[in-house]
Design a protein around this motif. Structure first.
Motif, PDB file in Angstrom:
ATOM      1  N   SER A  27       1.032  -1.450   0.270  1.00 20.29           N
ATOM      2  CA  SER A  27       0.038   0.239  -0.229  1.00 20.29           C
ATOM      3  C   SER A  27       0.449   1.121  -0.044  1.00 20.29           C
ATOM      4  CB  SER A  27      -0.401  -0.613   1.371  1.00 20.29           C
ATOM      5  OG  SER A  27      -1.638   1.261   0.930  1.00 20.29           O
ATOM      6  N   ALA A  28       0.898   2.052  -0.816  1.00 20.40           N
ATOM      7  CA  ALA A  28       1.610   3.725  -0.836  1.00 20.40           C
ATOM      8  C   ALA A  28       0.872   4.211  -0.193  1.00 20.40           C
ATOM      9  CB  ALA A  28       1.836   3.582  -2.493  1.00 20.40           C
ATOM     10  N   ASN A  29      -0.469   4.050   0.041  1.00 22.02           N
ATOM     11  CA  ASN A  29      -0.834   4.906   1.539  1.00 22.02           C
ATOM     12  C   ASN A  29      -0.709   5.201   2.710  1.00 22.02           C
ATOM     13  OD1 ASN A  29      -1.608   6.567  -1.073  1.00 22.02           O
ATOM     14  ND2 ASN A  29      -3.891   5.327  -1.225  1.00 22.02           N
ATOM     15  N   ALA A  30       0.645   3.583   2.886  1.00 22.25           N
ATOM     16  CA  ALA A  30      -0.334   3.773   4.209  1.00 22.25           C
ATOM     17  C   ALA A  30       1.556   3.826   4.825  1.00 22.25           C
ATOM     18  CB  ALA A  30       0.358   1.349   4.802  1.00 22.25           C
ATOM     19  N   THR A  31       1.621   4.639   6.462  1.00 21.50           N
ATOM     20  CA  THR A  31       2.878   5.322   6.383  1.00 21.50           C
ATOM     21  C   THR A  31       3.574   4.179   8.031  1.00 21.50           C
ATOM     22  OG1 THR A  31       1.679   6.391   8.612  1.00 21.50           O
ATOM     23  CG2 THR A  31       1.961   7.798   6.214  1.00 21.50           C
ATOM     24  N   THR A  32       2.683   3.582   7.883  1.00 18.41           N
ATOM     25  CA  THR A  32       3.583   2.380   9.395  1.00 18.41           C
ATOM     26  C   THR A  32       3.119   0.975   8.933  1.00 18.41           C
ATOM     27  OG1 THR A  32       3.506   2.245  11.788  1.00 18.41           O
ATOM     28  CG2 THR A  32       0.791   2.937  10.888  1.00 18.41           C
ATOM     29  N   ALA A  33       4.062  -0.117   9.485  1.00 16.84           N
ATOM     30  CA  ALA A  33       3.801  -1.449   9.646  1.00 16.84           C
ATOM     31  C   ALA A  33       4.314  -1.868  10.416  1.00 16.84           C
ATOM     32  CB  ALA A  33       4.020  -2.017   7.976  1.00 16.84           C
ATOM     33  N   GLN A  34       2.797  -2.243  11.753  1.00 19.97           N
ATOM     34  CA  GLN A  34       3.332  -2.742  13.322  1.00 19.97           C
ATOM     35  C   GLN A  34       3.186  -4.038  13.261  1.00 19.97           C
ATOM     36  OE1 GLN A  34       0.593   0.136  14.588  1.00 19.97           O
ATOM     37  NE2 GLN A  34       2.618   0.498  15.784  1.00 19.97           N
ATOM     38  N   ALA A  84      -7.107   2.805  13.285  1.00 17.73           N
ATOM     39  CA  ALA A  84      -5.821   3.591  12.387  1.00 17.73           C
ATOM     40  C   ALA A  84      -5.178   2.874  11.751  1.00 17.73           C
ATOM     41  CB  ALA A  84      -5.474   4.376  13.754  1.00 17.73           C
ATOM     42  N   SER A  85      -4.432   1.558  12.528  1.00 19.99           N
ATOM     43  CA  SER A  85      -4.070   0.438  11.547  1.00 19.99           C
ATOM     44  C   SER A  85      -4.025  -0.647  11.976  1.00 19.99           C
ATOM     45  CB  SER A  85      -2.062   1.348  12.157  1.00 19.99           C
ATOM     46  OG  SER A  85      -2.395   0.684  13.553  1.00 19.99           O
ATOM     47  N   ILE A  86      -3.574  -1.970  12.077  1.00 20.42           N
ATOM     48  CA  ILE A  86      -3.108  -3.188  12.438  1.00 20.42           C
ATOM     49  C   ILE A  86      -2.221  -3.033  13.464  1.00 20.42           C
ATOM     50  CG2 ILE A  86      -3.071  -5.679  12.038  1.00 20.42           C
ATOM     51  CD1 ILE A  86      -5.371  -4.831  10.071  1.00 20.42           C
ATOM     52  N   ARG A  87      -2.336  -3.646  14.455  1.00 21.55           N
ATOM     53  CA  ARG A  87      -1.147  -3.631  15.620  1.00 21.55           C
ATOM     54  C   ARG A  87      -0.689  -4.764  15.443  1.00 21.55           C
ATOM     55  NH1 ARG A  87      -2.176   0.087  20.896  1.00 21.55           N
ATOM     56  NH2 ARG A  87       0.153   0.440  22.027  1.00 21.55           N
ATOM     57  N   GLU A  88      -1.707  -5.795  15.528  1.00 25.07           N
ATOM     58  CA  GLU A  88      -0.692  -7.201  16.135  1.00 25.07           C
ATOM     59  C   GLU A  88      -1.349  -8.046  15.620  1.00 25.07           C
ATOM     60  OE1 GLU A  88       1.386  -7.843  18.146  1.00 25.07           O
ATOM     61  OE2 GLU A  88       1.407  -5.424  20.065  1.00 25.07           O
ATOM     62  N   LEU A  89      -0.548  -9.697  15.079  1.00 25.12           N
ATOM     63  CA  LEU A  89      -1.341 -10.214  13.830  1.00 25.12           C
ATOM     64  C   LEU A  89      -0.295 -11.647  14.703  1.00 25.12           C
ATOM     65  CD1 LEU A  89      -0.226  -9.441  10.847  1.00 25.12           C
ATOM     66  CD2 LEU A  89      -2.289  -9.586  11.741  1.00 25.12           C
ATOM     67  N   ALA A  90      -1.294 -12.726  14.925  1.00 24.80           N
ATOM     68  CA  ALA A  90      -0.646 -14.200  15.665  1.00 24.80           C
ATOM     69  C   ALA A  90      -1.409 -15.113  14.827  1.00 24.80           C
ATOM     70  CB  ALA A  90      -0.487 -13.985  16.703  1.00 24.80           C
ATOM     71  N   TYR A 257      15.895 -11.371  28.061  1.00 31.13           N
ATOM     72  CA  TYR A 257      16.344 -10.688  27.371  1.00 31.13           C
ATOM     73  C   TYR A 257      15.497  -9.356  27.344  1.00 31.13           C
ATOM     74  CZ  TYR A 257      19.763 -13.828  26.084  1.00 31.13           C
ATOM     75  OH  TYR A 257      20.726 -14.609  26.130  1.00 31.13           O
ATOM     76  N   GLY A 258      15.698  -8.446  27.161  1.00 31.83           N
ATOM     77  CA  GLY A 258      15.213  -7.213  27.277  1.00 31.83           C
ATOM     78  C   GLY A 258      15.882  -6.614  26.165  1.00 31.83           C
ATOM     79  N   VAL A 259      14.935  -5.418  25.122  1.00 32.68           N
ATOM     80  CA  VAL A 259      15.522  -4.338  23.936  1.00 32.68           C
ATOM     81  C   VAL A 259      14.891  -2.820  25.248  1.00 32.68           C
ATOM     82  CG1 VAL A 259      13.726  -5.130  23.174  1.00 32.68           C
ATOM     83  CG2 VAL A 259      16.276  -3.519  22.358  1.00 32.68           C
ATOM     84  N   SER A 260      15.613  -1.295  25.439  1.00 31.16           N
ATOM     85  CA  SER A 260      14.712  -0.940  25.452  1.00 31.16           C
ATOM     86  C   SER A 260      15.504   0.224  23.586  1.00 31.16           C
ATOM     87  CB  SER A 260      15.472   0.288  25.858  1.00 31.16           C
ATOM     88  OG  SER A 260      17.258   0.239  26.446  1.00 31.16           O
ATOM     89  N   ASP A 261      15.395   1.865  23.798  1.00 31.52           N
ATOM     90  CA  ASP A 261      15.718   2.510  22.290  1.00 31.52           C
ATOM     91  C   ASP A 261      17.464   2.731  22.645  1.00 31.52           C
ATOM     92  OD1 ASP A 261      12.882   3.217  22.615  1.00 31.52           O
ATOM     93  OD2 ASP A 261      13.481   5.216  23.653  1.00 31.52           O
ATOM     94  N   TYR A 286       8.595   2.533  15.707  1.00 30.49           N
ATOM     95  CA  TYR A 286       7.684   3.725  16.546  1.00 30.49           C
ATOM     96  C   TYR A 286       6.233   2.889  17.447  1.00 30.49           C
ATOM     97  CZ  TYR A 286       3.166   5.489  16.533  1.00 30.49           C
ATOM     98  OH  TYR A 286       1.985   6.066  17.091  1.00 30.49           O
ATOM     99  N   SER A 287       6.640   3.452  18.715  1.00 31.43           N
ATOM    100  CA  SER A 287       5.741   3.351  20.346  1.00 31.43           C
ATOM    101  C   SER A 287       6.392   2.086  20.695  1.00 31.43           C
ATOM    102  CB  SER A 287       4.465   3.331  19.703  1.00 31.43           C
ATOM    103  OG  SER A 287       3.529   1.591  19.304  1.00 31.43           O
ATOM    104  N   GLY A 288       7.986   2.143  20.523  1.00 32.72           N
ATOM    105  CA  GLY A 288       8.463   1.257  21.973  1.00 32.72           C
ATOM    106  C   GLY A 288       9.630   0.222  21.161  1.00 32.72           C
ATOM    107  N   SER A 289      10.205  -0.306  21.386  1.00 31.72           N
ATOM    108  CA  SER A 289      10.995  -1.447  21.024  1.00 31.72           C
ATOM    109  C   SER A 289      10.545  -2.892  20.889  1.00 31.72           C
ATOM    110  CB  SER A 289      12.398  -1.401  21.383  1.00 31.72           C
ATOM    111  OG  SER A 289      13.188  -0.096  21.479  1.00 31.72           O
TER     112      SER A 289
END
Length: 316
Positions: A27-34, A84-90, A257-261, A286-289
């Protein structure tokens, strides 16, 4: 003048060949993929826009990429297209679970049949106040949604599960009561089992479980460990040198294990001491690691906007 940012694309990494292949922009109009999830035949790509459709940008959009034909198909349930967006998939058994970043106070979740993506069920969950805990039983195909599972003022920021119990970590912005709470919740009975005040100065950023312990990291870099059988706070420490803000954690080969910014880090399984695995990771999230692992014990996150694979073999 700022250059127009490119729309998000789907990429595939083959660890056996060491190759990275681009599969294009659905999608050329999307700005984020989460969110991304995959089966042996199909890759599901969740996109949208932080602009909620403004300026001609996309709202929530779900695409199925056929690995054989190498073509994208738009498969977003109509009820989700206002979000607004798809946030989670499983992928769970023969179903695809889809979660959105909602409109107003509501987020939505859909359960789609992998053999027929036009067959699905949709549920809504409240994202205001204390938020919601949503569960799905793949055996009975039953939805359950528990509003304000911690209380009406503490939103759910972290979830980890073990032996049929959901462990919830909260973020309290009301100014009253503890800044964070760890809660053991029975998702079948729909009731709280117990709760612990982890004595933090900020809300929970992430949770993980190793053995009998729930690990939690706060948004101000506080580590806490709760002993599950004893239902008591066991350990606290300041890890703000490696984590300050939103974070993610995963348990891999018996190590948390953990990850931060800024940093990928790990905890000693006996002393809980923190150590750096990768410094200056500086992922372009975007919105956290985010952090995940594969069946071979390799870790994956981002350095800048590049996917990185991490192999860590600590000697404890």
């Amino acid at each position: 003048m700022r250059a127009r940012a490119a729309a998000p694309a789907l990429w595939e990494y083959d660890p056996a060949k060491g190759e990275i292949v681009g599969h294009g922009v659905p999608s050329a109009n999307a700005t984020t993929a989460q969110a991304v999830a995959a089966t042996d035949t199909t890759v599901f790509f969740g996109a949208g826009s932080i602009l909620h459709g403004g300026g001609g940008k996309s709202k929530a959009a779900l695409y199925a990429y056929d690995r054989s034909s190498r073509e994208f198909t738009h498969v977003t349930p109509s009820e989700l297209q206002r979000d607004a967006s798809i946030r989670e998939l499983a992928v769970v058994d023969d179903k695809l679970i889809v979660g959105t970043a909602g409109h107003a106070a509501l987020a939505q979740l859909a359960v789609m049949d992998l053999s027929d993506l036009t067959a699905y069920r949709v549920a809504e969950s409240d994202t205001e106040g204390g938020g919601s805990l949503w569960t799905y039983d793949p055996r009975t195909e039953r939805f359950r949604c528990y509003v304000d599972p911690i209380d009406e003022g503490q939103c759910v920021r972290g979830v980890a599960t073990k032996d049929g119990v959901a462990y919830l970590g909260s973020d309290n912005n009301t100014g009253a009561g503890p800044k964070a709470t760890a809660v053991a919740f029975d998702p079948v009975a729909g009731k709280e089992l117990w709760r612990v005040d982890p004595q933090q100065s900020a809300g929970v950023a992430a949770l993980a479980i190793r053995g009998r312990h729930v690990y939690g990291v706060s948004r101000k870099g506080g580590l806490f460990v709760v002993d599950i059988p004893r239902r008591k706070l066991l350990h606290r420490a300041d890890i703000s040198a490696v984590s300050n803000g939103y974070a993610a954690m995963v348990t891999d080969r018996g190590v948390v294990y953990g990850v931060s910014d800024t940093t990928v880090f790990r905890f000693h399984p006996r002393t809980f001491a923190v150590s750096t695995v990768v410094a200056d990771i500086n992922g372009g999230w975007y919105s956290g690691s985010r952090l995940t692992n594969d069946e071979s014990g390799r870790l994956y996150t981002m350095r800048g906007r590049n996917l990185v694979q991490i192999t860590d073999r600590p000697e404890f």
